[in-house]
Design an enzyme around this catalytic site. Structure first.
Site, PDB file in Angstrom:
ATOM      1  N   LEU A  32       0.818  -1.213   0.000  1.00  0.00           N
ATOM      2  CA  LEU A  32       0.000   0.000   0.000  1.00  0.00           C
ATOM      3  C   LEU A  32       0.849   1.259   0.000  1.00  0.00           C
ATOM      4  O   LEU A  32       0.446   2.296  -0.518  1.00  0.00           O
ATOM      5  CB  LEU A  32      -0.919   0.012   1.229  1.00  0.00           C
ATOM      6  CG  LEU A  32      -2.251  -0.739   1.114  1.00  0.00           C
ATOM      7  CD1 LEU A  32      -2.944  -0.771   2.461  1.00  0.00           C
ATOM      8  CD2 LEU A  32      -3.155  -0.084   0.067  1.00  0.00           C
ATOM      9  N   ILE A  38      -3.839  -4.624  -2.321  1.00  0.00           N
ATOM     10  CA  ILE A  38      -3.866  -6.069  -2.445  1.00  0.00           C
ATOM     11  C   ILE A  38      -5.199  -6.557  -3.009  1.00  0.00           C
ATOM     12  O   ILE A  38      -5.293  -7.659  -3.556  1.00  0.00           O
ATOM     13  CB  ILE A  38      -3.574  -6.719  -1.062  1.00  0.00           C
ATOM     14  CG1 ILE A  38      -3.223  -8.201  -1.216  1.00  0.00           C
ATOM     15  CG2 ILE A  38      -4.733  -6.531  -0.114  1.00  0.00           C
ATOM     16  CD1 ILE A  38      -1.897  -8.448  -1.827  1.00  0.00           C
ATOM     17  N   PHE A  59       2.688 -10.770   3.371  1.00  0.00           N
ATOM     18  CA  PHE A  59       2.708 -10.090   4.660  1.00  0.00           C
ATOM     19  C   PHE A  59       1.611  -9.038   4.787  1.00  0.00           C
ATOM     20  O   PHE A  59       1.343  -8.577   5.898  1.00  0.00           O
ATOM     21  CB  PHE A  59       4.048  -9.366   4.864  1.00  0.00           C
ATOM     22  CG  PHE A  59       5.257 -10.252   4.918  1.00  0.00           C
ATOM     23  CD1 PHE A  59       5.686 -10.794   6.115  1.00  0.00           C
ATOM     24  CD2 PHE A  59       5.969 -10.537   3.769  1.00  0.00           C
ATOM     25  CE1 PHE A  59       6.809 -11.609   6.172  1.00  0.00           C
ATOM     26  CE2 PHE A  59       7.097 -11.350   3.810  1.00  0.00           C
ATOM     27  CZ  PHE A  59       7.519 -11.885   5.014  1.00  0.00           C
ATOM     28  N   TYR A 127      -8.955  -9.686  14.191  1.00  0.00           N
ATOM     29  CA  TYR A 127      -7.629  -9.841  13.587  1.00  0.00           C
ATOM     30  C   TYR A 127      -7.248 -11.318  13.515  1.00  0.00           C
ATOM     31  O   TYR A 127      -6.914 -11.846  12.445  1.00  0.00           O
ATOM     32  CB  TYR A 127      -6.585  -9.052  14.382  1.00  0.00           C
ATOM     33  CG  TYR A 127      -5.169  -9.453  14.056  1.00  0.00           C
ATOM     34  CD1 TYR A 127      -4.632  -9.234  12.790  1.00  0.00           C
ATOM     35  CD2 TYR A 127      -4.353 -10.067  15.011  1.00  0.00           C
ATOM     36  CE1 TYR A 127      -3.343  -9.626  12.479  1.00  0.00           C
ATOM     37  CE2 TYR A 127      -3.070 -10.454  14.717  1.00  0.00           C
ATOM     38  CZ  TYR A 127      -2.564 -10.232  13.450  1.00  0.00           C
ATOM     39  OH  TYR A 127      -1.287 -10.634  13.145  1.00  0.00           O
ATOM     40  N   LYS A 131      -7.038 -14.054  10.099  1.00  0.00           N
ATOM     41  CA  LYS A 131      -5.883 -14.887   9.752  1.00  0.00           C
ATOM     42  C   LYS A 131      -6.268 -16.367   9.690  1.00  0.00           C
ATOM     43  O   LYS A 131      -5.815 -17.104   8.799  1.00  0.00           O
ATOM     44  CB  LYS A 131      -4.761 -14.669  10.771  1.00  0.00           C
ATOM     45  CG  LYS A 131      -4.139 -13.283  10.744  1.00  0.00           C
ATOM     46  CD  LYS A 131      -3.286 -13.079   9.514  1.00  0.00           C
ATOM     47  CE  LYS A 131      -2.467 -11.806   9.616  1.00  0.00           C
ATOM     48  NZ  LYS A 131      -1.511 -11.647   8.502  1.00  0.00           N
TER      49      LYS A 131
END
Length: 311
Positions: A32, A38, A59, A127, A131
């Site tokens: 970014l 992305i 990442f 979060y 993942k």
């Protein structure tokens, strides 16, 4: 070998990209910070094809646990849907190797310590959930499209490069070590979030992994994939936990200065204790941490932050 590194201008991604280059690989940074979203699948496809990419290190993600509770949409949108966008681009471009930056946050408050890869997954916040969802997505993209992946479940990445040229600088910063160091350097108060955890000194416990050791885990994971390793997941930690107060005391020792400490309320979603069982990555990928004792972690972080303060 030519590798796309998403989030390659960030803390861990940047240091890993540098290590890849030292190991003779070419890296294409997709981040970014250079205007590359992305979720722009079409642009990703073009980049993968034009650059003749052979593998991806992923990442790119938002990482603030507390913010994810306040704004879950941001985390599911970028971390999960962004990963899906990347995988779709890889399918079209014919790329079938990816290393994924996951987190120990997938475990939530663990059923036992140390944590094994097969233990239950109950994330405490969006979060960690974003993942875990991406890990599950990767398994389906292997089954359906043959994309092989290794997910690395980071415990607490910390420290800086030995030459103090690259270190941790998130904006805003939510991690303990950089925030305590900044408070010391600026002669300010540090607010510790919570001292009522069910631990020996009543502060939460974390397994800290020095960023250079974490970067090396990516190199070994990539090598494993390129030589036929199937889709897998590994904890990346040391097996040694340190409480927040132990970390603060080590910062006082390394810096030679006291921390002006105030106790504040617990952060929502914070697990009591997260410590890895790293046996699998050590046995399978022959990974051994070299720099992850607490003194080296704090010393490298202190020198980097102090260097930034004088630039």
């Amino acid at each position: 070998m030519k590798i796309l590194v998403t989030g390659g201008r960030g803390y861990i991604g940047g240091i890993t990209a540098a290590l890849l280059q030292q190991n003779g690989h070419q890296t294409i940074i997709y981040d970014l910070k250079n205007g590359r979203d992305i979720k722009d699948t079409r642009r990703l496809e073009k980049t993968l094809k034009a650059e003749k990419i052979e593998a991806v290190l992923h990442f790119a993600a938002y990482i603030e646990m507390g913010e994810s509770i306040i704004n879950p949409q941001k985390y599911f949108d970028n971390n999960f849907l962004g990963s899906q966008s990347l995988l779709e681009a890889m399918v079209v471009a014919g790329i079938n190797k990816i290393i994924f930056s996951s987190t120990a946050g997938v475990y939530g408050n663990p059923a036992r310590i140390p944590i094994r890869e097969t233990d239950r997954k109950l994330p405490e916040n969006p979060y960690g959930q974003s993942k875990l969802m991406t890990e599950e997505l990767l398994r389906f993209y292997d089954r359906i499209y043959g994309i092989k992946s290794i997910s690395l479940r980071y415990f607490n990445a910390a420290g800086a490069t030995l030459d103090a040229k690259m270190g941790e600088a998130h904006q805003p910063e939510s991690h303990l070590i950089p925030n305590v160091i900044r408070a010391v350097l600026n002669n300010k108060e540090f607010i510790l979030h919570g001292n009522n955890y069910p631990t020996q000194d009543s502060t939460c416990i974390r397994d800290y992994i020095q960023v250079l050791d974490l970067a090396q885990a990516h190199i070994l994971a990539l090598k494993a994939l390129m030589t036929g390793r199937q889709t897998d997941v590994f904890n990346v930690g040391t097996g040694q936990g340190y409480s927040n107060l132990e970390v603060i005391k080590m910062i006082e020792k390394i810096s030679g200065q006291p921390v002006k400490l105030t106790i504040g309320p617990r952060r929502p979603g914070d697990a009591n204790e997260l410590v890895a069982d790293p046996a699998k990555i050590k046995q399978t990928l022959k990974w051994q941490p070299q720099y992850s004792d607490l003194a080296t972690i704090i010393r490298t972080a202190w020198h980097w932050h102090k260097n930034q303060a004088t630039i």
